[in-house]
Scaffold this motif. Structure first.
Motif, short mmCIF file in Angstrom:
data_model
loop_
_atom_site.label_atom_id
_atom_site.label_comp_id
_atom_site.label_asym_id
_atom_site.label_seq_id
_atom_site.Cartn_x
_atom_site.Cartn_y
_atom_site.Cartn_z
N LYS A 45 7.19 -7.26 -5.28
CA LYS A 45 7.49 -6.00 -4.41
C LYS A 45 7.95 -6.07 -3.17
O LYS A 45 8.98 -5.39 -2.56
CB LYS A 45 6.16 -5.16 -4.79
N SER A 102 6.42 2.93 -7.26
CA SER A 102 5.48 3.39 -8.30
C SER A 102 5.13 2.55 -9.32
O SER A 102 4.00 2.97 -10.26
CB SER A 102 6.38 4.76 -8.99
N ASP A 103 5.64 1.50 -9.75
CA ASP A 103 5.32 0.70 -10.68
C ASP A 103 4.20 -0.39 -10.27
O ASP A 103 4.53 -1.21 -9.71
CB ASP A 103 6.62 -0.29 -11.42
N LYS A 104 2.85 0.24 -10.90
CA LYS A 104 1.92 -0.78 -10.47
C LYS A 104 1.67 -2.19 -11.06
O LYS A 104 0.81 -2.80 -10.72
CB LYS A 104 0.54 -0.05 -10.77
N THR A 105 2.51 -2.42 -12.13
CA THR A 105 2.86 -3.72 -12.72
C THR A 105 3.34 -4.93 -11.82
O THR A 105 3.47 -6.19 -12.28
CB THR A 105 3.35 -3.63 -13.98
N CYS A 125 0.76 -1.39 0.03
CA CYS A 125 0.01 -0.04 0.02
C CYS A 125 0.92 1.25 -0.13
O CYS A 125 0.29 2.42 0.02
CB CYS A 125 -1.00 0.09 1.07
N ASN A 126 2.16 1.32 -0.03
CA ASN A 126 3.07 2.37 -0.16
C ASN A 126 3.04 2.99 1.00
O ASN A 126 3.01 4.34 1.03
CB ASN A 126 2.65 3.26 -1.23
#
Length: 324
Positions: free
Chosen positions: A267, A258-261, A231-232
Motif C-alpha cells: 500500500k 479502502s481495501d483492507k486486504t 493509517c489513512n
C-alpha cells in the motif's frame, strides 16, 4: 549566546536534577518514565534560546522550560491513548505499560506540574506567562480535537489541515519562544515577532515530518516507514494527492485507502508511486520553503544583532534541509 547544542545539554542537566517522584507510586512512576524517554527537547531549548536572544539570563528560564517540556509530554501521553499507540520513541507508551486509567491520571498530573513550573518566574512577569500558557494549552487541545474529527470527516481541505497542525504543533513552539522573550522582558512587538517565527517553524517541522514519513531516504527517521499512509491519515500529502489527481489516480487512491486486504508495504509503495507521479513531494517541498521563508523574515525583522539570531536561523535551516 549559547549554541543550540549547549542549551540542550544545559536543559538536560537541569531536567535530570528534578524529582518528579512521590506517592502513590502508580501515579508518579509513569511521569518519571515519560520525562526520561528522551526526545529532541525542541520546545524548552527554544524557550532558553529566545531568553538569551533578548538579553535575558537563561537560568531564570530553566524551570519554565521544564514546564513546557512537561506539558508537551502530557499531550503525548494522552495522544497515545486516543491513537491506541503502543510505542513512543521506541518504548512502550504509558497507558500500554500501565493501563489507560493510570495514563489519564498521570497525564492530568503532568499538566498541573507543568503549570507549577511555568509559575516559577518573577511575579511581575507571571500574568503574561500564565495567560500565554493557558491560551496555548487550549489551542493544542483544539488542534487534537480537529485531528480526531478529520479521521472520520469525508471532506477535509488543505487549509483545514494547516490550521490543525498550527494548533497541534505550531503554537507550542511559538509559545515556547515567546515565553523566553517574556522572561527576558523583551518589547511586546519583539515577543510577537519571535512567536510568529516559531509558528511558521512549527508548520515547517510538521510538514517535513509528513514528507519524511513517506519519502525519507534516511532509515534512522524515527517512525515506521509510511505509517501515515497505512493509517489513512489525512496529511498534506494525502490531501494534495487527491487535489492533483485525475479520475484514474483518484480511483486508484480510493482503492488503496479502502481495501483492507492490501499489505501495508504494498500500500505504501503504491500510494507513494502515485504521489511521485503527480509531483506531490515537490509541491510539499515548495510549501515548506514558503513557510521557512516567512519564519526567517520574522527572525530577520527582530531588533537584535544578526549574530545573535544565527543559532535560531541554523535551526530553521536544518529543518528545511531534512527534506532533501
Amino acid at each position: 549566546m549559547h549554541t543550540i547544542k549547549e542549551l540542550q545539554d544545559i536543559f538536560t542537566e537541569h531536567l535530570a536534577k528534578q524529582d518528579f517522584f512521590s506517592d502513590p507510586k502508580e501515579l508518579y512512576e509513569p511521569i518519571v518514565y515519560s520525562m526520561n524517554m528522551g526526545g529532541k527537547r525542541l520546545r524548552p531549548v527554544c524557550l532558553l534560546a529566545a531568553c538569551e536572544l533578548f538579553g535575558g539570563d537563561y537560568r531564570k528560564a530553566l524551570d519554565p522550560a521544564v514546564g513546557i517540556e512537561m506539558f508537551h509530554n502530557f499531550t503525548l501521553v494522552h495522544d497515545d491513548i486516543m491513537d491506541n499507540a503502543h510505542l513512543r520513541r521506541g518504548k512502550e507508551t504509558v497507558y500500554k505499560k500501565w493501563d489507560t486509567n493510570i495514563g489519564i491520571l498521570s497525564g492530568d498530573t503532568m499538566f498541573a506540574i507543568a503549570f507549577d513550573y511555568i509559575m516559577r518566574i518573577d511575579d511581575d512577569l507571571m500574568r503574561k506567562a500564565v495567560l500565554l500558557f493557558d491560551k496555548t494549552a487550549i489551542e493544542v487541545c483544539e488542534g487534537q480535537q480537529f485531528d480526531l474529527n478529520y479521521e472520520t470527516m469525508p471532506s477535509v481541505t488543505i487549509p483545514d489541515y494547516l490550521n490543525m497542525i498550527r494548533l497541534k504543533t505550531g503554537v507550542l513552539v511559538a509559545a515556547s519562544l515567546k515565553m523566553g522573550a517574556i522572561i527576558a522582558q523583551a518589547e511586546e512587538a519583539q515577543a510577537d515577532a519571535i512567536y510568529n517565527f516559531g509558528l511558521y517553524t512549527g508548520l515547517v517541522f510538521q510538514l517535513v515530518d509528513d514528507l519524511l514519513d513517506v519519502f525519507s531516504r534516511d532509515h534512522k527517521f524515527g517512525k515506521a516507514h509510511g505509517g501515515d499512509i497505512v493509517c489513512n491519515k489525512k496529511t498534506y500529502l494525502y490531501l494534495k494527492g487527491y487535489e492533483l489527481a485525475g479520475e484514474e489516480e483518484k480511483q486508484a487512491l480510493d482503492h488503496l485507502f479502502s481495501d483492507k486486504t492490501i499489505e501495508p508495504e504494498e500500500k505504501v509503495q503504491a500510494v507513494a508511486a502515485i504521489w511521485e507521479k503527480l509531483g506531490v513531494p515537490d509541491v510539499a517541498r515548495n510549501e515548506i520553503r514558503q513557510y521557512h521563508r516567512k519564519a526567517v523574515d520574522y527572525l530577520d525583522a527582530l531588533n537584535v544583532p544578526k549574530k545573535y539570531t544565527g543559532e535560531l536561523r541554523r535551526f530553521a535551516d536544518e529543518l528545511l534541509g531534512r527534506t532533501y
